[in-house]
Design a protein around this motif. Structure first.
Motif, mmCIF file in Angstrom:
data_model
loop_
_atom_site.group_PDB
_atom_site.id
_atom_site.type_symbol
_atom_site.label_atom_id
_atom_site.label_comp_id
_atom_site.label_asym_id
_atom_site.label_seq_id
_atom_site.Cartn_x
_atom_site.Cartn_y
_atom_site.Cartn_z
ATOM 1 N N SER A 119 10.667 -0.851 -10.077
ATOM 2 C CA SER A 119 9.566 -1.213 -9.168
ATOM 3 C C SER A 119 9.867 -0.796 -7.729
ATOM 4 C CB SER A 119 9.263 -2.716 -9.233
ATOM 5 O OG SER A 119 8.883 -3.081 -10.542
ATOM 6 N N ALA A 120 10.445 0.379 -7.564
ATOM 7 C CA ALA A 120 10.789 0.849 -6.227
ATOM 8 C C ALA A 120 9.565 1.235 -5.401
ATOM 9 C CB ALA A 120 11.773 2.021 -6.317
ATOM 10 N N PRO A 121 8.553 1.878 -5.990
ATOM 11 C CA PRO A 121 7.384 2.205 -5.161
ATOM 12 C C PRO A 121 6.568 0.952 -4.885
ATOM 13 C CG PRO A 121 7.394 3.524 -7.186
ATOM 14 C CD PRO A 121 8.438 2.455 -7.326
ATOM 15 N N GLN A 122 6.156 0.806 -3.656
ATOM 16 C CA GLN A 122 5.215 -0.269 -3.348
ATOM 17 C C GLN A 122 3.873 0.405 -3.056
ATOM 18 O OE1 GLN A 122 6.644 -3.494 -0.952
ATOM 19 N NE2 GLN A 122 8.618 -3.435 -1.950
ATOM 20 N N CYS A 123 3.661 0.889 -1.853
ATOM 21 C CA CYS A 123 2.411 1.617 -1.614
ATOM 22 C C CYS A 123 2.511 3.034 -2.175
ATOM 23 C CB CYS A 123 2.058 1.636 -0.136
ATOM 24 S SG CYS A 123 2.948 2.851 0.855
ATOM 25 N N GLY A 124 3.726 3.555 -2.291
ATOM 26 C CA GLY A 124 3.947 4.872 -2.878
ATOM 27 C C GLY A 124 3.979 6.027 -1.898
ATOM 28 N N PHE A 125 3.638 5.789 -0.640
ATOM 29 C CA PHE A 125 3.573 6.879 0.331
ATOM 30 C C PHE A 125 4.928 7.555 0.531
ATOM 31 C CE2 PHE A 125 3.242 8.877 4.485
ATOM 32 C CZ PHE A 125 2.013 9.510 4.393
ATOM 33 N N LEU A 172 11.752 6.857 5.760
ATOM 34 C CA LEU A 172 11.303 5.518 6.117
ATOM 35 C C LEU A 172 10.350 4.960 5.075
ATOM 36 C CD1 LEU A 172 10.584 6.094 9.895
ATOM 37 C CD2 LEU A 172 12.686 5.278 8.813
ATOM 38 N N CYS A 173 10.569 3.697 4.737
ATOM 39 C CA CYS A 173 9.668 2.959 3.848
ATOM 40 C C CYS A 173 8.989 1.905 4.696
ATOM 41 C CB CYS A 173 10.453 2.313 2.701
ATOM 42 S SG CYS A 173 9.413 1.259 1.664
ATOM 43 N N ARG A 174 7.711 2.054 4.880
ATOM 44 C CA ARG A 174 6.964 1.103 5.714
ATOM 45 C C ARG A 174 6.758 -0.235 5.011
ATOM 46 N NH1 ARG A 174 5.320 6.276 6.881
ATOM 47 N NH2 ARG A 174 5.178 6.763 9.088
#
Length: 160
Positions: free
Chosen positions: A95-101, A133-135
């Motif tokens: 579950s690493a992607p959250q928004c996926g950007f 960067l992961c927002r």
């Protein structure tokens, strides 16, 4: 205008570009490869990360003509549905992607790391991904995914 010849995700491509065209523009607007994102367009966020001849680079800062004859790998070149690269699979499973950007750039940066260092420490993973960067602040699961992919790729199974 000049003819750019590059290999993208294993496929030879030819595109007419202006002297100032960035690789990011070529990938997204001319070749319709959308995983490299236009996040900051100043090289700070890592969302446009790609591999050029195996080296991690920012597509937004790379002049397209400067890589004439090179091989470019994006997220699309790593795996396919039904045959995901271990990094893609582990990002999903952890579950690493959250928004996926940021995900495509993170996975490409992690691939660059694992190509050079198949058994990185957590600190080495953090350092290798520090330019991405992961927002959404999904860093803990991103680190878990990279560690699990490293373990899987080195034959230690999918868990670290």
């Amino acid at each position: 205008m000049a003819l750019l010849r590059i290999k993208v995700n294993g496929r030879q491509r030819e595109v007419v570009v202006e002297a100032t065209t960035s690789l990011l523009t070529v990938l997204r607007e001319r070749l319709y490869i959308t995983s490299p994102k236009a996040g900051c367009e100043s090289g700070d966020c890592g969302a446009c990360s790609v591999l050029i001849d195996g080296q991690l680079r920012r597509a937004c800062l790379t002049n397209a003509l400067s890589i004439q004859g090179s091989e470019v790998t994006t997220l699309e070149g790593l795996g396919e549905p039904g045959d995901l690269h271990p990094l893609q699979r582990q990002f999903y499973e952890k579950s690493a992607p959250q928004c996926g950007f940021c995900t495509p750039g993170m996975i490409v940066a992690a691939k660059a790391l694992l190509d050079k260092n198949p058994t990185p420490t957590e600190l080495e993973i953090k350092e290798a991904l520090s330019g991405n960067l992961c927002r959404c602040a999904g860093y803990p699961n991103i680190i878990k995914a990279v560690r699990a992919a490293a373990a899987e790729m080195s034959g230690r199974g999918g868990e670290e």
